[in-house]
Structure formats: structure tokens, C-alpha cells
Design an enzyme around this catalytic site. Sequence first.
Site, mmCIF file in Angstrom:
data_model
loop_
_atom_site.group_PDB
_atom_site.id
_atom_site.type_symbol
_atom_site.label_atom_id
_atom_site.label_comp_id
_atom_site.label_asym_id
_atom_site.label_seq_id
_atom_site.Cartn_x
_atom_site.Cartn_y
_atom_site.Cartn_z
ATOM 1 N N TRP A 149 51.217 20.955 -76.129
ATOM 2 C CA TRP A 149 51.087 19.918 -77.150
ATOM 3 C C TRP A 149 49.733 20.009 -77.840
ATOM 4 O O TRP A 149 48.847 20.641 -77.364
ATOM 5 C CB TRP A 149 51.257 18.526 -76.522
ATOM 6 C CG TRP A 149 50.318 18.268 -75.392
ATOM 7 C CD1 TRP A 149 49.023 17.780 -75.472
ATOM 8 C CD2 TRP A 149 50.576 18.494 -73.988
ATOM 9 N NE1 TRP A 149 48.475 17.683 -74.208
ATOM 10 C CE2 TRP A 149 49.397 18.114 -73.289
ATOM 11 C CE3 TRP A 149 51.663 18.977 -73.259
ATOM 12 C CZ2 TRP A 149 49.289 18.203 -71.898
ATOM 13 C CZ3 TRP A 149 51.545 19.060 -71.887
ATOM 14 C CH2 TRP A 149 50.393 18.675 -71.205
ATOM 15 N N SER A 197 55.425 15.080 -69.653
ATOM 16 C CA SER A 197 56.124 15.928 -68.691
ATOM 17 C C SER A 197 56.215 15.167 -67.379
ATOM 18 O O SER A 197 55.213 14.674 -66.860
ATOM 19 C CB SER A 197 55.349 17.233 -68.472
ATOM 20 O OG SER A 197 55.236 17.962 -69.674
ATOM 21 N N ASP A 210 55.182 24.643 -72.302
ATOM 22 C CA ASP A 210 55.331 23.208 -72.527
ATOM 23 C C ASP A 210 53.958 22.718 -72.986
ATOM 24 O O ASP A 210 53.137 22.309 -72.179
ATOM 25 C CB ASP A 210 55.775 22.494 -71.249
ATOM 26 C CG ASP A 210 56.036 21.016 -71.450
ATOM 27 O OD1 ASP A 210 55.908 20.544 -72.603
ATOM 28 O OD2 ASP A 210 56.354 20.317 -70.462
ATOM 29 N N CYS A 255 51.491 25.158 -69.317
ATOM 30 C CA CYS A 255 51.605 23.766 -69.742
ATOM 31 C C CYS A 255 50.221 23.209 -70.054
ATOM 32 O O CYS A 255 49.272 23.399 -69.277
ATOM 33 C CB CYS A 255 52.278 22.924 -68.656
ATOM 34 S SG CYS A 255 52.544 21.198 -69.148
#
Length: 457
Positions: free
Chosen positions: A457, A243, A455, A410
Site C-alpha cells: 500500500w 491485512s 500485498d 507485504c
Amino acid sequence: PKKWDSAYSQALLCSMCMLATTCCLLWICTQNSCTSPLIGIVSSADAQEAPPFPDGFGQSAHDPYWATVTEVRELHTAASERSCVHVEIDISNNRQLRYETGDHVGIHARNEDSVVSAVAAALGLPLETVFVLHTDGEGASGDLDPPIPGPIRLSTALAYFADVLSCPHKDALLALASCATEEKEAARLRHLASPAGKAEYTDYIASKHRSLLEIMQSFPSSCPSLGLFFGSIAPRLAPRYYSISSGSHSNPHSVHVTCAVIRDVMPTGRIHNGVCSYYLQRCKPGDKIPIFVRRSTFKMPEDPHTPLIMIGPGTGLAPFRGFIQDREALVADMAEMGPAVLFFGCRNRAHDYIYEAELTAAVETGALSQLHVAFSRAGLQKDYVQHHMEQQAEQLWGLLQQPGCCVYVCGDAKSMARDVHRTLISVAQNQGKMTEAQAESWVKYLSDSGRYHKDVW
């Protein structure tokens, strides 16, 4: 009949000769002394070496731009046992490459030199070997691109195109078995790749995170040709995505990356350095790295009056740093803005409170309305961002009732994002006087209406 026997014998003899010729050709090519339709090896004196990637416009992974690194600095203090680097990458000379706040940058990383040397040794080839790979269908009348550019030096190909630190797939084990000269090693590799060897594959490779390089070193008689290695054994090294941690309005010509440097000790005792994070940590100002921009939907609302709730521990802060920079530009323009609340988390204020001065200044200028920081290792009990959300439940619910209020999350998808999601449901249930089912439906509505962004992961 004798006539049939004679024809059959001739055909059989012809087939055997062709097979022998093919085997001989493949053997010679693996010895670096000829060129074949599958792989050609040429001397560096005769070849114009191709770069690993063309110098493109940075619009995709196939069109990366070789950008210049202008700054690399450590964000953790000397007291921390871990590392997180801030990297700034100049894109001012590329008029085609533009990003928007919240986008991702893709980076084609490279394996470190010690890994490259170890793989070349396992292949039994010098690093200076220059070669060309071809595939069926490639060429003027074909529709396939070369698997990697060429002519290319082996050291370059191994650095940029071979994923050798991940666990090998079973088809890679079978490919290694096919070229093993020791039958015991070949049988072991075939067994690990078979259904009967599933448990042993899990125990010996998967659970121990044993890498392809380690497997090649453990089965030294399996010395594949370069065509077999790049075509069937080593997966292509994938780009890594980060990001972007800068605002496109305040830093239109510079891409910032906030990267946690991975360094783990595997069960085998191997020290694993993250391919891209360690690559970025080693970069120096002036180095050129191949990058491209990937568009994201993780964007601030167009209306600056819209309230924002941002939740991002650790490097999950990256896109919110860009958000804050853009809001600081609005502050400088004397623009009116809605409230923006940030929930950030790290282990210890004295170790890994990244961008502390910037966040403090953002609160002072009004770019941030409130800042809540969780220090998970500072006390006897773990303190995470979701705990601070619970403490601020009434305020959160008040913001969520304002028109268009958006929630952004995030960071880690496995634990943090899941816990934050549950906390949002809990806040809706307790503050909104809902049943659990109603609260879950309300949070789903928040997501479906484009007001709950992740966002992770």
C-alpha cells in the site's frame, strides 16, 4: 405585437415567481424549518433514527457486520514515540462471516468527536439535528438508494459519512463559493478552483495538506445546506482495509488487526490523527464496530511442503503472523512442512519490535525455519530488510530453486517493496550468473507463475 408581449411577460413573470419560490424554499430548508424533496429536517422527537449501517453479514462494504471488540493493546514499548495497536474482533455470532488467512478486513471508521463538533459549527447547525436526504430517482419507482440512511442525527452522519480531513477537490471549492455570502471569499474560492489558480491551489491546499474542515473554517461565510454539503462538498468517508493478522485455522471466530496509529503534524500546524487508526486505538472491549471481509489472493500454497520466503517490515508482518499461526497448527498436528524464512524490520528492538515473543517462539517450534530482523535506527547506518536479503543471497537463491518456492512481500509500496524487488533481481543476477535483463525476466516469470505475491500500500 402586444399579444406576444403580454404572453411573454406572463411567462417571464411566472418563471420569476417559480425561481423566487425555489430560492425561498431552499433558504428555508437551510434554516431547518421545512421539508423539501432534496432535504428534510425533522425533530428527534418525531423520528425513528436509522443506524449508520444495517447489521448485515459482513460480506461487503454495503453489508457490514457490527462485531464486538474483545481486546486492544499497545504493541510498542513505552520508549517508543509512536503507537501500534493489536485489536481482536469477535465474529463468533455471525455464521455467515468467515475469512481465510491472508484476507483483508474492511472497517467503517468514524471521525473523532472534536472533528464532528467542528464541522457542525462550520455548518451552523446543532449536533442534535435530525434530517433525511433524498436524491432524484429515489423512492418506490426510482433505482437510487438514499445517499445516507435516514432519519439520521447530524452527529452520526458527520462521524461516519463525511471525509473532512482530506484536501478538498476543486469542485468542492466551487460548491462552497456558490453559497458564500461574502463576495471576497467567493471570489477567492473560485480562483483556487480555476485553471488560473492552479499554482495557488497547490501552494495553499495540496502542499500544506489543508483539509476540507480547515477550508470551511477559513471561509466562514460559505455555509452550505446539508444537501449541498453531503452531495457536492464532502466525499463519503471510505472504509479502511487491513491485512488480517490472524490465522483462520487457529482463530476462526476472531479477526486480528495490527494497526500503526497515524499522528502527524501538518504544515499548517494541524495535528492529524488517522481516522481509522485513531478510532481503533480508542476502542474498548465491548465496543461494536462495522466490519466486512474482502477476499485476497495473498495465500499460502496448498502444499505445506512448499518453501516460503516472507518479507514484511513493520505492520507488513500482519498477514505473515496469520501464516505462522497456521503453520503452528500444522506443527501441533505433527505434519511435515517445507522451510519458511521471514525477513522482518523495525526501528529499534527496545521500541517497536512487535510480536517479538511470538516470533521467537515460532522459530523454537519450527513454524519458522529462520528469522532475520533488521533494526533501521539501532546503529549509525540504516539497516533494512533488503540488506539482510543481500546477506542471505546464497540461501535465498537455494530456496528459490526448490519446486514451487513462493515469495511474499507485504508493506510499503513506495520504498520497501521497490527495494525488495530490486534486491531479488540482484540475487538472481549474482547467484544465478545472469545478465540484468535475464534476472529481470526471471523475476517476472516468478510473478507470472504465481510464486511472487505482493500485498502493498
